[in-house]
Design a protein around this motif. Structure first.
Motif, PDB file in Angstrom:
ATOM      1  N   MET A  82       9.719 -14.191   2.566  1.00  0.00           N
ATOM      2  CA  MET A  82       9.683 -13.629   3.570  1.00  0.00           C
ATOM      3  C   MET A  82      10.620 -13.084   5.068  1.00  0.00           C
ATOM      4  SD  MET A  82       6.619 -14.739   6.736  1.00  0.00           S
ATOM      5  CE  MET A  82       6.236 -13.943   8.030  1.00  0.00           C
ATOM      6  N   SER A  83      11.132 -11.903   5.289  1.00  0.00           N
ATOM      7  CA  SER A  83      12.083 -11.392   5.124  1.00  0.00           C
ATOM      8  C   SER A  83      11.377 -11.269   7.364  1.00  0.00           C
ATOM      9  CB  SER A  83      12.747  -9.948   5.017  1.00  0.00           C
ATOM     10  OG  SER A  83      11.529  -9.213   5.467  1.00  0.00           O
ATOM     11  N   LEU A  84      12.626 -10.986   7.757  1.00  0.00           N
ATOM     12  CA  LEU A  84      12.991 -11.197   9.449  1.00  0.00           C
ATOM     13  C   LEU A  84      11.860  -9.818   9.911  1.00  0.00           C
ATOM     14  CD1 LEU A  84      15.426 -12.989  10.440  1.00  0.00           C
ATOM     15  CD2 LEU A  84      13.779 -13.375  10.782  1.00  0.00           C
ATOM     16  N   ASP A  85      11.711  -9.748  10.950  1.00  0.00           N
ATOM     17  CA  ASP A  85      11.008  -8.671  11.835  1.00  0.00           C
ATOM     18  C   ASP A  85      12.066  -7.968  12.028  1.00  0.00           C
ATOM     19  OD1 ASP A  85       8.536  -7.520  13.503  1.00  0.00           O
ATOM     20  OD2 ASP A  85       9.997  -7.383  14.949  1.00  0.00           O
ATOM     21  N   PRO A  86      12.510  -6.936  11.761  1.00  0.00           N
ATOM     22  CA  PRO A  86      13.328  -6.192  12.095  1.00  0.00           C
ATOM     23  C   PRO A  86      13.718  -5.970  13.851  1.00  0.00           C
ATOM     24  CG  PRO A  86      11.849  -4.617  10.860  1.00  0.00           C
ATOM     25  CD  PRO A  86      11.301  -5.639  11.179  1.00  0.00           C
ATOM     26  N   THR A  87      12.933  -6.105  14.531  1.00  0.00           N
ATOM     27  CA  THR A  87      13.539  -6.542  15.622  1.00  0.00           C
ATOM     28  C   THR A  87      13.526  -7.159  16.201  1.00  0.00           C
ATOM     29  OG1 THR A  87      11.335  -4.416  16.556  1.00  0.00           O
ATOM     30  CG2 THR A  87      12.282  -6.154  18.301  1.00  0.00           C
ATOM     31  N   PHE A  88      13.653  -8.210  15.496  1.00  0.00           N
ATOM     32  CA  PHE A  88      13.646  -9.961  16.122  1.00  0.00           C
ATOM     33  C   PHE A  88      15.469  -9.515  15.311  1.00  0.00           C
ATOM     34  CE2 PHE A  88      13.420 -14.121  14.319  1.00  0.00           C
ATOM     35  CZ  PHE A  88      13.988 -15.053  16.082  1.00  0.00           C
ATOM     36  N   ARG A  89      15.101  -9.631  14.234  1.00  0.00           N
ATOM     37  CA  ARG A  89      16.670  -9.428  13.346  1.00  0.00           C
ATOM     38  C   ARG A  89      17.546  -8.694  14.867  1.00  0.00           C
ATOM     39  NH1 ARG A  89      15.820  -7.462   8.874  1.00  0.00           N
ATOM     40  NH2 ARG A  89      16.088  -9.109   7.822  1.00  0.00           N
ATOM     41  N   LYS A  90      16.965  -8.264  15.301  1.00  0.00           N
ATOM     42  CA  LYS A  90      18.148  -6.718  15.820  1.00  0.00           C
ATOM     43  C   LYS A  90      18.392  -7.959  17.110  1.00  0.00           C
ATOM     44  CE  LYS A  90      20.364  -2.939  17.172  1.00  0.00           C
ATOM     45  NZ  LYS A  90      21.312  -2.432  16.404  1.00  0.00           N
ATOM     46  N   GLU A  91      18.189  -7.982  17.665  1.00  0.00           N
ATOM     47  CA  GLU A  91      17.366  -9.285  18.849  1.00  0.00           C
ATOM     48  C   GLU A  91      18.836 -10.103  19.026  1.00  0.00           C
ATOM     49  OE1 GLU A  91      17.343  -8.287  22.225  1.00  0.00           O
ATOM     50  OE2 GLU A  91      16.295  -6.351  21.575  1.00  0.00           O
ATOM     51  N   ALA A  92      18.883 -10.483  18.092  1.00  0.00           N
ATOM     52  CA  ALA A  92      19.089 -12.099  17.247  1.00  0.00           C
ATOM     53  C   ALA A  92      20.963 -11.246  16.652  1.00  0.00           C
ATOM     54  CB  ALA A  92      19.083 -12.681  16.102  1.00  0.00           C
ATOM     55  N   GLU A  93      20.880 -10.226  16.525  1.00  0.00           N
ATOM     56  CA  GLU A  93      22.377 -10.192  16.061  1.00  0.00           C
ATOM     57  C   GLU A  93      23.069  -9.309  17.212  1.00  0.00           C
ATOM     58  OE1 GLU A  93      21.899  -7.765  11.609  1.00  0.00           O
ATOM     59  OE2 GLU A  93      21.571  -6.260  13.196  1.00  0.00           O
ATOM     60  N   GLU A  94      22.445  -9.299  18.305  1.00  0.00           N
ATOM     61  CA  GLU A  94      23.017  -8.756  19.123  1.00  0.00           C
ATOM     62  C   GLU A  94      23.493  -9.587  20.530  1.00  0.00           C
ATOM     63  OE1 GLU A  94      24.350  -5.462  20.740  1.00  0.00           O
ATOM     64  OE2 GLU A  94      23.355  -5.281  18.332  1.00  0.00           O
ATOM     65  N   LEU A  95      22.443 -10.854  20.413  1.00  0.00           N
ATOM     66  CA  LEU A  95      23.377 -12.299  20.765  1.00  0.00           C
ATOM     67  C   LEU A  95      24.726 -13.230  20.427  1.00  0.00           C
ATOM     68  CD1 LEU A  95      22.371 -14.938  22.744  1.00  0.00           C
ATOM     69  CD2 LEU A  95      21.768 -15.450  20.364  1.00  0.00           C
ATOM     70  N   VAL A  96      24.543 -12.903  19.056  1.00  0.00           N
ATOM     71  CA  VAL A  96      25.688 -13.030  18.100  1.00  0.00           C
ATOM     72  C   VAL A  96      26.708 -12.620  18.100  1.00  0.00           C
ATOM     73  CG1 VAL A  96      26.355 -13.913  16.113  1.00  0.00           C
ATOM     74  CG2 VAL A  96      23.631 -14.072  16.229  1.00  0.00           C
ATOM     75  N   LYS A  97      26.716 -11.226  18.508  1.00  0.00           N
ATOM     76  CA  LYS A  97      27.943 -10.717  18.532  1.00  0.00           C
ATOM     77  C   LYS A  97      28.058 -10.806  20.552  1.00  0.00           C
ATOM     78  CE  LYS A  97      26.367  -6.749  15.871  1.00  0.00           C
ATOM     79  NZ  LYS A  97      26.275  -5.412  16.038  1.00  0.00           N
ATOM     80  N   GLU A  98      27.179 -11.164  21.124  1.00  0.00           N
ATOM     81  CA  GLU A  98      27.334 -10.648  22.690  1.00  0.00           C
ATOM     82  C   GLU A  98      28.051 -13.052  22.898  1.00  0.00           C
ATOM     83  OE1 GLU A  98      25.135 -12.807  26.031  1.00  0.00           O
ATOM     84  OE2 GLU A  98      23.969 -11.167  25.301  1.00  0.00           O
ATOM     85  N   GLN A  99      27.774 -13.562  21.863  1.00  0.00           N
ATOM     86  CA  GLN A  99      28.774 -14.847  21.887  1.00  0.00           C
ATOM     87  C   GLN A  99      29.589 -14.802  21.233  1.00  0.00           C
ATOM     88  OE1 GLN A  99      27.539 -17.764  23.061  1.00  0.00           O
ATOM     89  NE2 GLN A  99      25.780 -17.136  24.209  1.00  0.00           N
ATOM     90  N   MET A 100      29.704 -14.358  20.036  1.00  0.00           N
ATOM     91  CA  MET A 100      30.885 -14.288  19.301  1.00  0.00           C
ATOM     92  C   MET A 100      32.480 -13.283  20.069  1.00  0.00           C
ATOM     93  SD  MET A 100      29.929 -15.828  16.681  1.00  0.00           S
ATOM     94  CE  MET A 100      29.633 -16.732  18.073  1.00  0.00           C
ATOM     95  N   ALA A 101      32.040 -12.801  21.010  1.00  0.00           N
ATOM     96  CA  ALA A 101      32.873 -10.986  21.750  1.00  0.00           C
ATOM     97  C   ALA A 101      34.126 -11.796  21.964  1.00  0.00           C
ATOM     98  CB  ALA A 101      32.080 -10.837  23.053  1.00  0.00           C
ATOM     99  N   THR A 102      34.383 -12.953  22.456  1.00  0.00           N
ATOM    100  CA  THR A 102      35.445 -13.664  22.992  1.00  0.00           C
ATOM    101  C   THR A 102      36.022 -14.429  22.300  1.00  0.00           C
ATOM    102  OG1 THR A 102      34.483 -15.492  23.661  1.00  0.00           O
ATOM    103  CG2 THR A 102      34.697 -13.889  25.660  1.00  0.00           C
ATOM    104  N   TYR A 103      35.720 -14.856  20.771  1.00  0.00           N
ATOM    105  CA  TYR A 103      36.759 -15.732  19.656  1.00  0.00           C
ATOM    106  C   TYR A 103      37.409 -14.890  19.181  1.00  0.00           C
ATOM    107  CZ  TYR A 103      32.231 -19.139  19.800  1.00  0.00           C
ATOM    108  OH  TYR A 103      31.635 -20.210  20.695  1.00  0.00           O
ATOM    109  N   ASP A 104      37.850 -15.157  18.206  1.00  0.00           N
ATOM    110  CA  ASP A 104      39.562 -14.732  17.799  1.00  0.00           C
ATOM    111  C   ASP A 104      38.968 -14.292  16.517  1.00  0.00           C
ATOM    112  OD1 ASP A 104      40.660 -16.210  15.164  1.00  0.00           O
ATOM    113  OD2 ASP A 104      39.335 -17.749  16.654  1.00  0.00           O
TER     114      ASP A 104
END
Length: 229
Positions: A1-23
């Motif tokens: 079973m794959s992730l709901d596209p909207t849920f996946r997009k929101e999850a990706e945005e969270l990760v990008k926000e969290q990783m923004a200050t990492y090297d």
């Protein structure tokens, strides 16, 4: 079973926000490679008859570096807290399973030797761990080691430094806290060990080529420094 596209997009945005200050060694592109690698391993292992939860693998891979101890500052929420807060908005039923994998995926946790029935048997944990390790070795592993060394202002190569082979958890923690060790020593202390820490048959096969590339690279570094070319 794959992730709901909207849920996946929101999850990706969270990760990008969290990783923004990492090297660059721990940025969004690293996370995306681990996610794709984990799904590839999951597909291979599933084809061998193993029961794999693809949703769980993808989410755990996406969130695996959130709250990373190397970047976590006192007073900040933990990885579990961030993941659980995000998934509570969607009433996601596997939230605790995802958070549990995120808490246990790191090399530090494995080096600490903490073992339990769940950690020994959870195929989704093993897949994400293997995918993360695969991105730590080979060509990308070499670049990531150099990037993180630059971020921490560590020398690339110090001929007088003696790498500690087979470091204990306590030694690894102490060295990380002290911010010591040149980039090439990191290959001996950690990266050369990862091939033998793979858990899935798929990753075990893939790790061999990447490991051999690192060995050749370090040998070339030694040759160039000693002027033995």
């Amino acid at each position: 079973m794959s992730l709901d596209p909207t849920f996946r997009k929101e999850a990706e945005e969270l990760v990008k926000e969290q990783m923004a200050t990492y090297d660059p060694s721990h940025d969004w592109l690293h996370v995306d490679r681990v996610r794709r690698q984990a799904l590839k391993i999951a597909k291979e292992e599933s084809g061998q008859g193993k029961n794999v939860d693809f949703e769980l693998v993808e989410l755990a891979a996406l969130f695996h570096d959130i709250g990373d101890a190397k970047f976590h500052k006192e007073g900040q929420p933990t990885g579990r807290e961030i993941v659980m807060a995000f998934m509570s908005k969607y009433d996601y039923k596997k939230a605790d399973d995802v958070a549990k994998i995120v808490e246990n995926v790191s090399f530090r946790k494995e080096l600490a030797g903490i073992k339990n029935e769940w950690a020994e048997s959870c195929i989704e944990l093993h897949i994400v761990q293997d995918a993360d390790k695969l991105d730590a070795i080979g060509a990308f592993g070499i670049m990531r080691c150099a990037a993180y060394s630059g971020y921490k202002n560590r020398p690339l190569y110090d001929p007088e430094e003696k790498a500690q082979l087979n470091m204990t958890y306590e030694q690894y923690q102490a060295q990380t806290k002290a911010n010591t060790g040149c980039a090439i020593s990191h290959f001996h202390e950690k990266l050369f060990r990862l091939k033998d820490m793979m858990k899935t048959p798929t990753a075990i096969k893939m790790a061999e080529k990447r490991h051999n590339l690192m060995v050749t690279f370090v040998q070339q570094i030694e040759e160039e420094y000693s002027m033995d070319e």
